[in-house]
Structure formats: structure tokens, C-alpha cells
Design a protein around this motif. Structure first.
Motif, PDB file in Angstrom:
ATOM      1  N   GLY A 186       0.787  -1.234   0.000  1.00 46.06           N
ATOM      2  CA  GLY A 186       0.000   0.000   0.000  1.00 46.06           C
ATOM      3  C   GLY A 186       0.812   1.273   0.000  1.00 46.06           C
ATOM      4  O   GLY A 186       0.268   2.359   0.199  1.00 46.06           O
ATOM      5  N   PHE A 187       2.124   1.167  -0.215  1.00 44.52           N
ATOM      6  CA  PHE A 187       2.958   2.365  -0.269  1.00 44.52           C
ATOM      7  C   PHE A 187       2.848   3.018  -1.650  1.00 44.52           C
ATOM      8  O   PHE A 187       2.617   2.343  -2.650  1.00 44.52           O
ATOM      9  CB  PHE A 187       4.424   2.022   0.007  1.00 44.52           C
ATOM     10  N   ALA A 188       3.016   4.325  -1.676  1.00 47.50           N
ATOM     11  CA  ALA A 188       3.061   5.060  -2.940  1.00 47.50           C
ATOM     12  C   ALA A 188       4.451   5.655  -3.100  1.00 47.50           C
ATOM     13  O   ALA A 188       5.030   6.170  -2.137  1.00 47.50           O
ATOM     14  CB  ALA A 188       2.014   6.169  -2.951  1.00 47.50           C
ATOM     15  N   ALA A 189       4.994   5.563  -4.297  1.00 47.75           N
ATOM     16  CA  ALA A 189       6.290   6.186  -4.570  1.00 47.75           C
ATOM     17  C   ALA A 189       6.124   7.694  -4.494  1.00 47.75           C
ATOM     18  O   ALA A 189       5.249   8.261  -5.142  1.00 47.75           O
ATOM     19  CB  ALA A 189       6.776   5.774  -5.948  1.00 47.75           C
ATOM     20  N   MET A 190       6.933   8.357  -3.689  1.00 45.65           N
ATOM     21  CA  MET A 190       6.812   9.799  -3.498  1.00 45.65           C
ATOM     22  C   MET A 190       8.051  10.506  -4.035  1.00 45.65           C
ATOM     23  O   MET A 190       9.145   9.942  -4.017  1.00 45.65           O
ATOM     24  CB  MET A 190       6.614  10.117  -2.008  1.00 45.65           C
ATOM     25  N   PRO A 191       7.889  11.725  -4.510  1.00 47.79           N
ATOM     26  CA  PRO A 191       9.039  12.441  -5.081  1.00 47.79           C
ATOM     27  C   PRO A 191      10.083  12.773  -4.034  1.00 47.79           C
ATOM     28  O   PRO A 191       9.763  13.036  -2.867  1.00 47.79           O
ATOM     29  CB  PRO A 191       8.401  13.711  -5.658  1.00 47.79           C
ATOM     30  N   ALA A 193      12.681  12.724  -1.183  1.00 47.04           N
ATOM     31  CA  ALA A 193      12.731  11.941   0.050  1.00 47.04           C
ATOM     32  C   ALA A 193      11.533  12.238   0.942  1.00 47.04           C
ATOM     33  O   ALA A 193      11.622  12.162   2.166  1.00 47.04           O
ATOM     34  CB  ALA A 193      14.025  12.237   0.794  1.00 47.04           C
ATOM     35  N   LEU A 194      10.397  12.570   0.304  1.00 50.23           N
ATOM     36  CA  LEU A 194       9.198  12.901   1.080  1.00 50.23           C
ATOM     37  C   LEU A 194       8.699  11.726   1.915  1.00 50.23           C
ATOM     38  O   LEU A 194       8.097  11.928   2.975  1.00 50.23           O
ATOM     39  CB  LEU A 194       8.070  13.364   0.135  1.00 50.23           C
ATOM     40  N   TYR A 195       8.951  10.496   1.424  1.00 50.66           N
ATOM     41  CA  TYR A 195       8.476   9.336   2.172  1.00 50.66           C
ATOM     42  C   TYR A 195       9.186   9.207   3.522  1.00 50.66           C
ATOM     43  O   TYR A 195       8.677   8.561   4.443  1.00 50.66           O
ATOM     44  CB  TYR A 195       8.647   8.057   1.340  1.00 50.66           C
ATOM     45  N   LYS A 196      10.378   9.821   3.640  1.00 51.98           N
ATOM     46  CA  LYS A 196      11.087   9.827   4.924  1.00 51.98           C
ATOM     47  C   LYS A 196      10.541  10.919   5.842  1.00 51.98           C
ATOM     48  O   LYS A 196      10.427  10.735   7.051  1.00 51.98           O
ATOM     49  CB  LYS A 196      12.581  10.040   4.703  1.00 51.98           C
ATOM     50  N   LYS A 197      10.192  12.051   5.221  1.00 54.38           N
ATOM     51  CA  LYS A 197       9.670  13.171   6.008  1.00 54.38           C
ATOM     52  C   LYS A 197       8.246  12.904   6.476  1.00 54.38           C
ATOM     53  O   LYS A 197       7.868  13.253   7.597  1.00 54.38           O
ATOM     54  CB  LYS A 197       9.720  14.449   5.162  1.00 54.38           C
ATOM     55  N   TYR A 198       7.451  12.293   5.586  1.00 57.30           N
ATOM     56  CA  TYR A 198       6.057  11.965   5.919  1.00 57.30           C
ATOM     57  C   TYR A 198       5.837  10.463   5.709  1.00 57.30           C
ATOM     58  O   TYR A 198       5.237  10.053   4.708  1.00 57.30           O
ATOM     59  CB  TYR A 198       5.090  12.759   5.043  1.00 57.30           C
ATOM     60  N   PRO A 199       6.325   9.636   6.604  1.00 53.89           N
ATOM     61  CA  PRO A 199       6.256   8.178   6.401  1.00 53.89           C
ATOM     62  C   PRO A 199       4.842   7.630   6.298  1.00 53.89           C
ATOM     63  O   PRO A 199       4.602   6.670   5.580  1.00 53.89           O
ATOM     64  CB  PRO A 199       6.988   7.612   7.628  1.00 53.89           C
ATOM     65  N   MET A 200       3.877   8.240   6.997  1.00 52.22           N
ATOM     66  CA  MET A 200       2.501   7.753   6.959  1.00 52.22           C
ATOM     67  C   MET A 200       1.778   8.171   5.672  1.00 52.22           C
ATOM     68  O   MET A 200       0.856   7.508   5.232  1.00 52.22           O
ATOM     69  CB  MET A 200       1.722   8.273   8.171  1.00 52.22           C
ATOM     70  N   SER A 204      -1.167   6.525   2.434  1.00 51.27           N
ATOM     71  CA  SER A 204      -2.506   7.117   2.389  1.00 51.27           C
ATOM     72  C   SER A 204      -3.085   7.007   0.982  1.00 51.27           C
ATOM     73  O   SER A 204      -2.353   6.911  -0.010  1.00 51.27           O
ATOM     74  CB  SER A 204      -2.458   8.585   2.807  1.00 51.27           C
ATOM     75  N   LEU A 205      -4.397   7.046   0.902  1.00 51.26           N
ATOM     76  CA  LEU A 205      -5.073   6.975  -0.397  1.00 51.26           C
ATOM     77  C   LEU A 205      -4.772   8.207  -1.233  1.00 51.26           C
ATOM     78  O   LEU A 205      -4.679   8.130  -2.458  1.00 51.26           O
ATOM     79  CB  LEU A 205      -6.583   6.828  -0.185  1.00 51.26           C
ATOM     80  N   ALA A 206      -4.597   9.356  -0.576  1.00 53.43           N
ATOM     81  CA  ALA A 206      -4.386  10.615  -1.290  1.00 53.43           C
ATOM     82  C   ALA A 206      -3.180  10.566  -2.223  1.00 53.43           C
ATOM     83  O   ALA A 206      -3.194  11.174  -3.298  1.00 53.43           O
ATOM     84  CB  ALA A 206      -4.219  11.758  -0.283  1.00 53.43           C
ATOM     85  N   TRP A 207      -2.127   9.817  -1.836  1.00 54.23           N
ATOM     86  CA  TRP A 207      -0.911   9.773  -2.632  1.00 54.23           C
ATOM     87  C   TRP A 207      -0.904   8.645  -3.674  1.00 54.23           C
ATOM     88  O   TRP A 207       0.046   8.513  -4.437  1.00 54.23           O
ATOM     89  CB  TRP A 207       0.313   9.636  -1.733  1.00 54.23           C
TER      90      TRP A 207
END
Length: 307
Positions: A186-191, A193-200, A204-207
């Protein structure tokens, strides 16, 4: 060096491609052992022997200038022997409103919805496939395009007729996401290193992508299972098939829907500056090409019809 400058992945791919072609053209000599004359020989080969277009030669030139200036810190000098391909100004292929309708009617499912969004909002293919759930605003009837061509963000319109089918599609996306969460993914690839800053946020469905891939893939060195967006080749093939079934004999691609969006807005009297903003063009001159399409299709009567 490309990633330090936040170049798009496509630009990075293109630059690596041309640098490899350059090295292989000179029998795998290291670029440090070559210079202006070898670069000129390669670019002239593309122009004279490979019959490449002006934009292709320019892309190869930009890649090699970047290699020598930024990577090797050995800028190229003046290339007096470079034979530049003459730039040709071509009018883009445009579909009529009835032709667009025929093509869309010959598509179905997710591919049809993607094509409708591209035509309805003037999106590029990768911009449409890169949409996240959070980028759709039904309240204002708008789409937020993130990191478009040139790394720019913009807002464009969302057709009201697409509200219901898009909302139904997002229900399916939410179901897929919930299934992934239950499986520990259920993880989304984020631009960046945002996934480190906002791990939750990455779960989320939004991403999540609006048009997710059918398979899960490893990401972040295998630590996460993510669902990327679907491949652009899928929609390209579906469009070509619909074009054939609609019996439209034009050299069109899915990108032609974006050209048609701009031309139809211009024909309806929309201000050219507004169209530029919706398309995300940096220069107004780029958008002005659609005025040539309108002028070419004006209802001018041929003198032959008056004989």
C-alpha cells in the motif's frame, strides 16, 4: 548530475542514450580522450547519414554539452564545423470534434477514461498517468498537474461530464489500495525523500496514483512494495486500435487529443493566453501554432467552386 539538477527521468534516459551512442560511434573511446572534432563528427553523422530531425540533433547536442560541461568539467569550444539540421515548422495533426467522439466511443474501461481526461483537460500522457488522488478537486472542477514538462506545476480544468465516471473509478482505486494495505503493502512512490519526512503519507489513499499498475513492485532498495502508475504503452495501443476501428485515416496518436483540445478551445473563442496556461506552455509562441491550424481550416471558398 542529472538528479542534482532535478531533471526528469525521461531527460536522464535521453542523455544517457545519446552519450552511449556517441561513445559507441567512436569505438568505445572515453569522452575525456575526445573533444570538439569528435562531437562534430557524431552530430554531423546524425544529420547526414541518419537523416535525423532538427529536434533529435539538438537533443543529442544538449546531452553531449551537458556531459563535457557538467560531468567532465571540460566545456566544449566553438563548433564551427557543425552541420545543423534545418528546423521545419509543422502544423500539428488535429482531430475534429466528431472524430474525437468516434475514437472515444471505440474505447472502453480505464483506457477510455484516460483518453477522455487527456482531451478534456489538455494533458500530456505522462501528466495524466502521473495524477494522484489528491490532485483531483471535484469542488472546483480542476486538476493539479505536478512536475509537468520542465518541472512545472499547473492547474487545468476537469470536465463536468467526467465527475461521475472518475468518482466510480476512484472507488475501485480505494479498494485496490485497501487490499494492498491488508497484504502489508500500500505504499506510494513519493518524489524526492518525502516518504522519509512523511512516512505515513506514502500509505494514504491521497498519494496513490489515479491509474495504478496491475502489479506491485519493489521500491526504496526493496524495503517497500509500491504500485506505480500504469504504462503509457497500454493507452497508446488502445488509442491506435480505436483509431483503426473508427476508420479515421490520420497520422494521430494519443497526444493528438491534446492538440485537439487546444484547437477546439481556440475555435470556440477562448483567449490564447488562457489556453497557454491550461497547456502549461512556457512561451506564447508555442501556443500560437494552433492559430495556424485554425487559419488552415477556415471556411474559405476555393475559386474553383465559383467557376
Amino acid at each position: 548530475m542529472c538528479r542534482r539538477r532535478h531533471f526528469s527521468f525521461r531527460t536522464e534516459e535521453a542523455y544517457i542514450h545519446w552519450i552511449k551512442r556517441f561513445i559507441f560511434f567512436h569505438q568505445k573511446r572515453h569522452p575525456n580522450l575526445m573533444g570538439v572534432s569528435e562531437v562534430e563528427a557524431f552530430l554531423n553523422h546524425l544529420a547526414v547519414d541518419r537523416y535525423c530531425s532538427a529536434s533529435t540533433q539538438t537533443q543529442a547536442l544538449n546531452a553531449l554539452v551537458f556531459l563535457y560541461q557538467e560531468v567532465l568539467a571540460n566545456p566544449l569550444g566553438n563548433m564551427k564545423g557543425l552541420q545543423r539540421v534545418q528546423q521545419r515548422h509543422r502544423v500539428p495533426v488535429v482531430l475534429s470534434i466528431s472524430e474525437v467522439k468516434k475514437i472515444l466511443d471505440n474505447m472502453n474501461g480505464t483506457c477510455q477514461l484516460i483518453a477522455q481526461l487527456i482531451y478534456g483537460a489538455g494533458l500530456r500522457v505522462n501528466e495524466c498517468l502521473g495524477l494522484r488522488v489528491k490532485d483531483i478537486d471535484f469542488e472546483t472542477g480542476s486538476l493539479s498537474v505536478r512536475d509537468g514538462k520542465g518541472g512545472k506545476d499547473r492547474t487545468t480544468l476537469l470536465a463536468k461530464q467526467l465527475f461521475v465516471p472518475l468518482q466510480k473509478h476512484l472507488v475501485k482505486v480505494a479498494q485496490i489500495h485497501q487490499t494492498d494495505l491488508n497484504r502489508g503493502a500500500g505504499f506510494a512512490a513519493m518524489p524526492g525523500a518525502l516518504y522519509k519526512k512523511y512516512p505515513m503519507a506514502s500509505r494514504s489513499l491521497a498519494w496513490q496514483y489515479v491509474f495504478p499498475s496491475s502489479v506491485l513492485r519493489d521500491w526504496s532498495q526493496g524495503q517497500m512494495k509500491v504500485r506505480w502508475h500504469m504504462s503509457d504503452s497500454t493507452i497508446q495501443k488502445a488509442f491506435k486500435l480505436a483509431l483503426r476501428h473508427a476508420k479515421i485515416e490520420k497520422h494521430a496518436s494519443i497526444h493528438t487529443l491534446r492538440h485537439s483540445f487546444a484547437t477546439h478551445l481556440l475555435s470556440a473563442g477562448t483567449d490564447i493566453r488562457t489556453i497557454q496556461l491550461l497547456l502549461g506552455h512556457r512561451s506564447l509562441q508555442t501556443t500560437m501554432i494552433y492559430t495556424h491550424v485554425i487559419e488552415a481550416t477556415k471556411s474559405v471558398i476555393s475559386p474553383f467552386d465559383n467557376l
